[in-house]
Design an enzyme around this catalytic site. Structure first.
Site, PDB file in Angstrom:
ATOM      1  N   HIS A 180     -33.856   0.849 -20.364  1.00 34.38           N
ATOM      2  CA  HIS A 180     -33.712   1.863 -21.405  1.00 34.38           C
ATOM      3  C   HIS A 180     -34.368   3.127 -20.855  1.00 34.38           C
ATOM      4  O   HIS A 180     -35.583   3.178 -20.694  1.00 34.38           O
ATOM      5  CB  HIS A 180     -34.404   1.395 -22.686  1.00 34.38           C
ATOM      6  N   ASP A 306     -24.992  -2.881 -27.821  1.00 35.58           N
ATOM      7  CA  ASP A 306     -26.344  -2.566 -28.304  1.00 35.58           C
ATOM      8  C   ASP A 306     -26.436  -2.894 -29.799  1.00 35.58           C
ATOM      9  O   ASP A 306     -26.977  -2.129 -30.596  1.00 35.58           O
ATOM     10  CB  ASP A 306     -26.707  -1.104 -28.043  1.00 35.58           C
TER      11      ASP A 306
END
Length: 428
Positions: A180, A306
């Site tokens: 991330h 996600d």
């Protein structure tokens, strides 16, 4: 259960197969595709006339919330959402409570998924203890318990020295780190994409550079260490270009795109719509175009949702304060097919990004329909239209930005290891 899937359009992106054919399944594996032996005895025949038969979808970026936040989602509700969407394999992120940074948590996730018996659930372990970015986890121990990759997703690893050590550790065993990418000093206090729309709405912005500088850092560290990195939810033009350049230099760098970044932009925040708030934020039309092009040409090997379920209260606060994230398991196939309708890519390429592409990145035995492969199969009606209706979703949370969208591609059957797990009324 010996199953014959008869007369469907079989698309297996991994082998290049695209033809009307029969598929024979026994003992949990594909026995034949096309020329099925005449003496193959069947317990069940699925008439696939007019349907597409493809590998079960692989979603490599999912938050199942269990253990610790089962009011948002749990492994059973998430697995039901997955197989209803044709997804037979999910890789679940480590930001559970407690964090999946120890063997006992990994084993709990695996055992619960086995008990539920729907989609295959592959845990992703944390890179650092408690996702704090300070102390590395025992990745080798976690891998032995069943983790297929490592990520502090939801948070970056801010310290470059710790990131280097993580990559050196991972490179020793050829583990994958899923990153991330967010530079906290640049994104701090931001609520949406930095630009004219944020200014007009009076919201603090997050610049593209908050992603790009971290991608650049980690590409350099991957080159230094030889560690493999995968960039999660790529959302910027700059990020795409950095990944493309790294791949041209032969570096072990891959990436993924989320459906919301492939279809929405910062203008879709609209009247402070909390369902359009995620991290990274929705970017500009130019960014969206670059991400689409990267998915089409394979720079980004996977479309991954996600999937981040939140209860209504978490999304009902003021836009700047509400939780980031949207659900996606049940809309993955329909949105992927919409890319085909919009001529971003052809159907086999689109299916590769949700089957063999992510399976290859994670090293899973999945995403293929060859003889001898595991019989994880999705059947869908390519002309079947349906409306995204949150009240009819199987996920425990329904925070989708696509409510009311009319999509094409209705899942009719999902098989995992040859077992019919969807439709639920017919599941074994």
């Amino acid at each position: 259960m010996r199953t014959l899937i008869r007369g469907g359009r079989v698309i297996d992106p991994a082998s290049g197969r695209d033809e009307v054919a029969d598929v024979a399944i026994a003992n949990g594996r594909i026995q034949a595709v096309g020329d099925v032996p005449g003496d193959f005895e069947t317990d069940r025949v699925i008439d696939a006339d007019g349907l597409v038969v493809c590998p079960g979808l692989v979603d490599m970026h999912v938050h199942l919330r269990e253990p610790g936040q089962e009011w948002k989602e749990d492994i059973e509700s998430g697995s039901r959402a997955a197989v209803a969407g044709g997804v037979t394999s999910v890789a679940c992120m480590a930001n559970t409570r407690p964090v999946n940074d120890r063997r006992s948590v990994t084993e709990q996730i695996k055992s619960t998924a086995q008990r539920v018996g729907l989609s295959r659930v592959h845990p992703i372990g944390a890179v650092t203890r408690d996702l704090a970015g300070e102390t590395l986890t025992e990745m080798h121990e976690l891998a032995g318990a069943g983790c297929v990759a490592f990520s502090d997703d939801g948070r970056p690893v801010p310290d470059a020295g710790i990131m280097r050590r993580a990559l050196e550790y991972a490179a020793t065993f050829d583990y994958l780190l899923i990153l991330h990418e967010e530079e906290g000093a640049l994104s701090a206090g931001g609520a949406m994409n930095e630009g004219a729309h944020a200014t007009r709405m009076g919201l603090p912005g997050i610049p593209n550079a908050s992603e790009d500088v971290m991608i650049a850092r980690d590409v350099i560290l991957a080159e230094l260490t030889g560690g493999r990195i995968h960039i999660a939810h790529v959302a910027t033009r700059g990020g795409v270009e950095l990944i493309r350049q790294a791949q041209a230099r032969g570096l072990p760098v891959t990436g993924e795109a989320a459906p919301h970044h492939l279809f929405l932009t910062d203008t879709d925040v609209g009247a402070f719509d909390s369902h359009a708030k995620m991290a990274p934020p929705l970017r500009s039309p130019e960014d969206r175009a670059a991400v689409r092009a990267a998915v089409a040409d394979g720079t980004l090997a996977a479309i991954a949702t996600d999937h981040a379920p939140h209860e209504a209260d978490a999304k009902s606060e003021a836009f700047a304060c509400c939780a980031n994230g949207v659900t996606g398991l049940e809309t993955l196939l329909g949105l992927t097919l919409r890319l085909v309708d919009e001529e971003v890519m052809d159907l086999p390429t689109a299916l590769a990004r949700v089957t063999s592409g992510p399976a290859g990145v994670l090293g899973l035995e999945a995403g293929r329909l060859g003889v001898g492969e595991v019989a994880d199969v999705c059947l869908f009606d390519p002309q079947g239209e349906w409306t995204v209706a949150p009240e009819r979703m199987y996920s425990r949370s329904v925070n989708t930005p696509f409510a009311g969208w009319r999509l094409r591609g209705r899942v009719t059957h999902t098989l995992v290891g040859g077992r019919l797990v969807y439709p639920f009324g017919d599941a074994e």
